[in-house]
Design an enzyme around this catalytic site. Structure first.
Site, mmCIF file in Angstrom:
data_model
loop_
_atom_site.group_PDB
_atom_site.id
_atom_site.type_symbol
_atom_site.label_atom_id
_atom_site.label_comp_id
_atom_site.label_asym_id
_atom_site.label_seq_id
_atom_site.Cartn_x
_atom_site.Cartn_y
_atom_site.Cartn_z
ATOM 1 N N ASP A 122 0.846 -1.221 -0.046
ATOM 2 C CA ASP A 122 -0.035 0.053 -0.015
ATOM 3 C C ASP A 122 1.045 1.342 0.127
ATOM 4 O O ASP A 122 0.549 2.518 0.114
ATOM 5 C CB ASP A 122 -1.040 -0.145 1.108
ATOM 6 C CG ASP A 122 -0.320 -0.110 2.628
ATOM 7 O OD1 ASP A 122 1.016 -0.131 2.539
ATOM 8 O OD2 ASP A 122 -1.156 -0.065 3.718
ATOM 9 N N GLU A 123 2.196 1.093 0.297
ATOM 10 C CA GLU A 123 3.045 2.316 0.470
ATOM 11 C C GLU A 123 3.199 3.078 -0.803
ATOM 12 O O GLU A 123 3.643 4.079 -1.003
ATOM 13 C CB GLU A 123 4.379 2.059 1.143
ATOM 14 C CG GLU A 123 4.178 1.237 2.212
ATOM 15 C CD GLU A 123 5.644 1.427 2.893
ATOM 16 O OE1 GLU A 123 6.515 2.005 2.769
ATOM 17 O OE2 GLU A 123 5.864 0.322 4.095
ATOM 18 N N LYS A 152 8.977 -0.038 -5.215
ATOM 19 C CA LYS A 152 7.769 -0.985 -5.482
ATOM 20 C C LYS A 152 6.972 -0.469 -6.609
ATOM 21 O O LYS A 152 6.216 -1.281 -7.231
ATOM 22 C CB LYS A 152 7.303 -1.166 -4.008
ATOM 23 C CG LYS A 152 8.014 -2.056 -3.037
ATOM 24 C CD LYS A 152 8.246 -3.505 -3.628
ATOM 25 C CE LYS A 152 6.992 -4.587 -3.494
ATOM 26 N NZ LYS A 152 7.223 -5.745 -4.119
HETATM 27 P P1 NAD Z 1 11.464 -9.889 3.432
HETATM 28 O O1 NAD Z 1 12.608 -8.948 3.468
HETATM 29 O O2 NAD Z 1 11.192 -10.869 4.840
HETATM 30 O O3 NAD Z 1 11.773 -11.148 2.457
HETATM 31 C C1 NAD Z 1 12.081 -11.101 1.277
HETATM 32 C C2 NAD Z 1 12.561 -12.339 0.677
HETATM 33 O O4 NAD Z 1 13.312 -12.067 -0.862
HETATM 34 C C3 NAD Z 1 13.952 -12.713 1.402
HETATM 35 O O5 NAD Z 1 13.964 -14.208 1.642
HETATM 36 C C4 NAD Z 1 15.268 -12.511 0.435
HETATM 37 O O6 NAD Z 1 16.204 -13.295 0.702
HETATM 38 C C5 NAD Z 1 14.486 -12.422 -0.933
HETATM 39 N N1 NAD Z 1 15.148 -11.692 -1.845
HETATM 40 C C6 NAD Z 1 15.642 -10.532 -1.831
HETATM 41 N N2 NAD Z 1 16.314 -10.045 -2.857
HETATM 42 C C7 NAD Z 1 16.325 -11.250 -3.687
HETATM 43 C C8 NAD Z 1 16.665 -11.528 -5.122
HETATM 44 N N3 NAD Z 1 17.076 -10.492 -5.943
HETATM 45 N N4 NAD Z 1 16.409 -12.536 -5.892
HETATM 46 C C9 NAD Z 1 15.688 -13.778 -4.875
HETATM 47 N N5 NAD Z 1 15.389 -13.542 -3.650
HETATM 48 C C10 NAD Z 1 15.576 -12.216 -3.109
HETATM 49 O O7 NAD Z 1 10.153 -9.262 2.756
HETATM 50 P P2 NAD Z 1 8.644 -9.613 3.354
HETATM 51 O O8 NAD Z 1 8.309 -8.522 4.409
HETATM 52 O O9 NAD Z 1 8.283 -10.917 3.208
HETATM 53 O O10 NAD Z 1 7.933 -8.991 1.874
HETATM 54 C C11 NAD Z 1 7.582 -9.669 0.610
HETATM 55 C C12 NAD Z 1 6.965 -8.979 -0.163
HETATM 56 O O11 NAD Z 1 5.842 -8.565 0.200
HETATM 57 C C13 NAD Z 1 7.911 -7.644 -0.749
HETATM 58 O O12 NAD Z 1 7.411 -7.747 -2.106
HETATM 59 C C14 NAD Z 1 7.154 -6.811 -0.130
HETATM 60 O O13 NAD Z 1 7.418 -5.534 -0.872
HETATM 61 C C15 NAD Z 1 5.532 -6.905 0.012
HETATM 62 N N6 NAD Z 1 4.900 -6.472 1.052
HETATM 63 C C16 NAD Z 1 5.294 -6.532 2.413
HETATM 64 C C17 NAD Z 1 4.554 -6.036 3.379
HETATM 65 C C18 NAD Z 1 4.986 -6.365 4.725
HETATM 66 O O14 NAD Z 1 4.297 -5.662 5.652
HETATM 67 N N7 NAD Z 1 6.043 -6.857 5.416
HETATM 68 C C19 NAD Z 1 3.380 -5.355 3.080
HETATM 69 C C20 NAD Z 1 3.028 -5.423 1.722
HETATM 70 C C21 NAD Z 1 3.609 -5.951 0.842
HETATM 71 O O1 TDX Z 2 11.738 0.353 16.070
HETATM 72 C C1 TDX Z 2 10.856 0.898 15.300
HETATM 73 N N1 TDX Z 2 10.278 1.694 15.714
HETATM 74 C C2 TDX Z 2 9.001 2.213 15.031
HETATM 75 O O2 TDX Z 2 8.411 3.145 15.553
HETATM 76 C C3 TDX Z 2 10.617 0.454 13.928
HETATM 77 C C4 TDX Z 2 11.586 -0.638 13.270
HETATM 78 C C5 TDX Z 2 9.572 0.973 13.254
HETATM 79 N N2 TDX Z 2 8.748 2.022 13.859
HETATM 80 C C6 TDX Z 2 7.592 2.502 12.959
HETATM 81 C C7 TDX Z 2 7.907 3.036 11.630
HETATM 82 C C8 TDX Z 2 6.525 2.634 11.232
HETATM 83 O O3 TDX Z 2 5.640 3.711 11.175
HETATM 84 O O4 TDX Z 2 6.591 1.513 12.932
HETATM 85 C C9 TDX Z 2 5.820 1.489 11.844
HETATM 86 C C10 TDX Z 2 6.087 0.006 10.952
HETATM 87 O O5 TDX Z 2 7.670 0.030 10.706
HETATM 88 P P1 TDX Z 2 8.093 -1.286 9.749
HETATM 89 O O6 TDX Z 2 8.095 -2.373 10.591
HETATM 90 O O7 TDX Z 2 9.615 -1.001 9.535
HETATM 91 O O8 TDX Z 2 7.216 -1.264 8.533
HETATM 92 P P2 TDX Z 2 6.755 -0.147 7.504
HETATM 93 O O9 TDX Z 2 7.763 1.207 7.245
HETATM 94 O O10 TDX Z 2 5.450 0.479 7.683
HETATM 95 O O11 TDX Z 2 6.522 -1.099 6.195
HETATM 96 C C11 TDX Z 2 6.123 -2.375 6.390
HETATM 97 O O12 TDX Z 2 4.768 -2.381 5.637
HETATM 98 C C12 TDX Z 2 4.574 -2.118 4.164
HETATM 99 C C13 TDX Z 2 6.892 -3.461 5.503
HETATM 100 O O13 TDX Z 2 8.302 -3.205 5.923
HETATM 101 C C14 TDX Z 2 6.991 -2.990 4.027
HETATM 102 O O14 TDX Z 2 7.706 -4.109 3.382
HETATM 103 C C15 TDX Z 2 5.650 -3.082 3.420
HETATM 104 O O15 TDX Z 2 5.563 -2.696 2.210
#
Ligand code: NAD
Ligand code: TDX
Length: 332
Positions: A122-123, A152
């Site tokens: 959503d970012e 993204k």
């Molecule tokens: P993450 O960082 O935990 O995992 C990313 C994975 O991708 C890792 O296993 C890493 O080794 C692999 N990777 C990185 N670069 C690579 C490359 N060049 N080739 C092959 N593998 C590679 O990330 P996540 O939080 O699980 O997010 C996964 C997907 O979901 C991302 O596309 C992110 O943008 C999206 N997303 C995440 C969130 C969230 O809250 N974490 C929310 C919405 C969307």
């Molecule tokens: O120590 C912390 N203290 C704090 O206040 C950290 C690590 C984060 N924060 C805040 C920043 C954000 O407002 O908490 C919120 C969440 O932070 P993150 O976990 O870094 O997530 P965010 O930046 O919101 O992004 C996450 O959601 C969207 C995922 O990392 C992204 O991959 C996804 O696209």
């Protein structure tokens, strides 16, 4: 048996998806993952050998990707550099993986006519004011803030262009913030939980008024499977579970659930360009494809997540000191 290729399947959301697919379908899953600092092979331990294979490699490696697309019926693309704070420190890997990596997969999908589902965030829509009655929809204009979210957004636009220009069979989903097991300790919720386990005070950026729209990773997985099965090619679907909470209230809840004083945290340096609020309207996914979230009780989901980090200290402990040293160097 459908053969799925899942990129980034050793990461947080990807590994949750792989477990979900093995449990709820008959599909075979091959994971392609580079095992960066964020990938953990142990997140995929215990999966049945006749349903699952692991390939270590880079999504930007065109020859490797081509060979894996030959075998795949469909590809679900999670691999990314995913952490905003890292993207402020060193943006380059975000361009290489999120842009060039996605381009490499799109070219293989084009060549082989493979169904591709692209996972996004959503970012890409930027942020909302705290009192804005509107939430993000599929029609909200793109307005990303950070190097992470701009790459993204760029990857989403590449997918749209490859659908329109080359007839690639792709869908896109943009999901809100996930929580659950297997999330790296650099991220907000696992960082605070593991801080409390280690006797370190949780760290809140700025005033902690920033709002995130939390969804359990299991609900994200069920939504992605729904879109893979029923989504219309070329369409974008927003995934969210009506879970808006400000960061301060989440830190306080973690402390309470872990038996600590709810005020026992520190305010630290704010993130540069820190997005204020995200909020998802997932009406399209719910009405057109019939998906509904199952994990509606955030307190219960957070308590289970805390239990998981307590029970799996070996999974995260090797990363913890390095992550805290990085944050400390930035006053966070
Ligand atoms: P993450 O960082 O935990 O995992 C990313 C994975 O991708 C890792 O296993 C890493 O080794 C692999 N990777 C990185 N670069 C690579 C490359 N060049 N080739 C092959 N593998 C590679 O990330 P996540 O939080 O699980 O997010 C996964 C997907 O979901 C991302 O596309 C992110 O943008 C999206 N997303 C995440 C969130 C969230 O809250 N974490 C929310 C919405 C969307
Ligand atoms: O120590 C912390 N203290 C704090 O206040 C950290 C690590 C984060 N924060 C805040 C920043 C954000 O407002 O908490 C919120 C969440 O932070 P993150 O976990 O870094 O997530 P965010 O930046 O919101 O992004 C996450 O959601 C969207 C995922 O990392 C992204 O991959 C996804 O696209």
């Amino acid at each position: 048996m459908r053969k799925l290729l899942v990129t980034g399947g050793a990461g947080f959301i990807g590994s949750n998806f792989v477990h979900h697919v093995i449990e709820h379908t008959d599909d075979h899953v091959t994971v392609l993952d580079k095992l960066t600092y964020a990938g953990n092979r142990a997140s995929l331990d215990g999966l049945p050998g006749d349903r699952f294979a692991f390939v270590e490699g880079d999504i930007a490696d065109a020859i490797l990707v081509d060979s894996l697309f030959v075998e795949a019926d469909a590809v679900v693309h999670y691999a990314a550099e995913s952490h905003n704070d890292n993207s402020l420190n060193d943006p380059r890997p975000f361009l290489d993986t999120n842009i060039v990596g996605t381009y490499t997969l799109l070219e293989a999908a084009r060549k082989h006519g493979t169904r591709l589902h692209h996972i996004s965030t959503d970012e890409v829509y930027g942020d909302l004011e705290l009192d804005d009655p509107e939430r993000f929809t599929e029609n909200t204009p793109y307005n990303p803030s950070s190097p992470y979210s701009s790459t993204k957004a760029g990857s989403d636009l590449l997918v749209r262009a490859w659908v329109r220009s080359f007839g690639v069979q792709a869908t896109i989903s943009n999901c809100s913030n996930n929580y659950g097991p297997y999330q790296h300790v650099e991220k907000f919720i696992p960082r605070q939980i593991t801080n409390v386990i280690r006797g370190i005070r949780p760290r809140l950026y700025g005033k902690g008024e920033n709002v995130r729209d939390w969804i359990h990773a299991e609900d994200h997985s069920s939504a992605v499977l729904t879109i893979l099965d029923k989504g219309v090619i070329g369409e974008t679907y927003l995934i969210g579970a009506d879970g808006e909470k400000n960061n301060k209230s989440v830190v306080e809840l973690i402390l309470e659930l872990m038996g600590q004083d709810a005020e026992a945290y520190d305010h630290v340096t704010d993130r540069a360009g820190h997005d204020l609020r995200y909020a998802i309207d997932s009406t399209k996914l719910r009405t057109e494809l019939g998906w509904e979230p199952q994990y509606r009780d955030f307190d219960a989901g957070l308590a289970a997540t805390i239990d998981w980090y307590r029970a799996n200290e070996l999974w995260w402990s090797a990363d913890k000191d390095g992550v805290e040293a990085f944050y400390a160097s930035k006053g966070q």
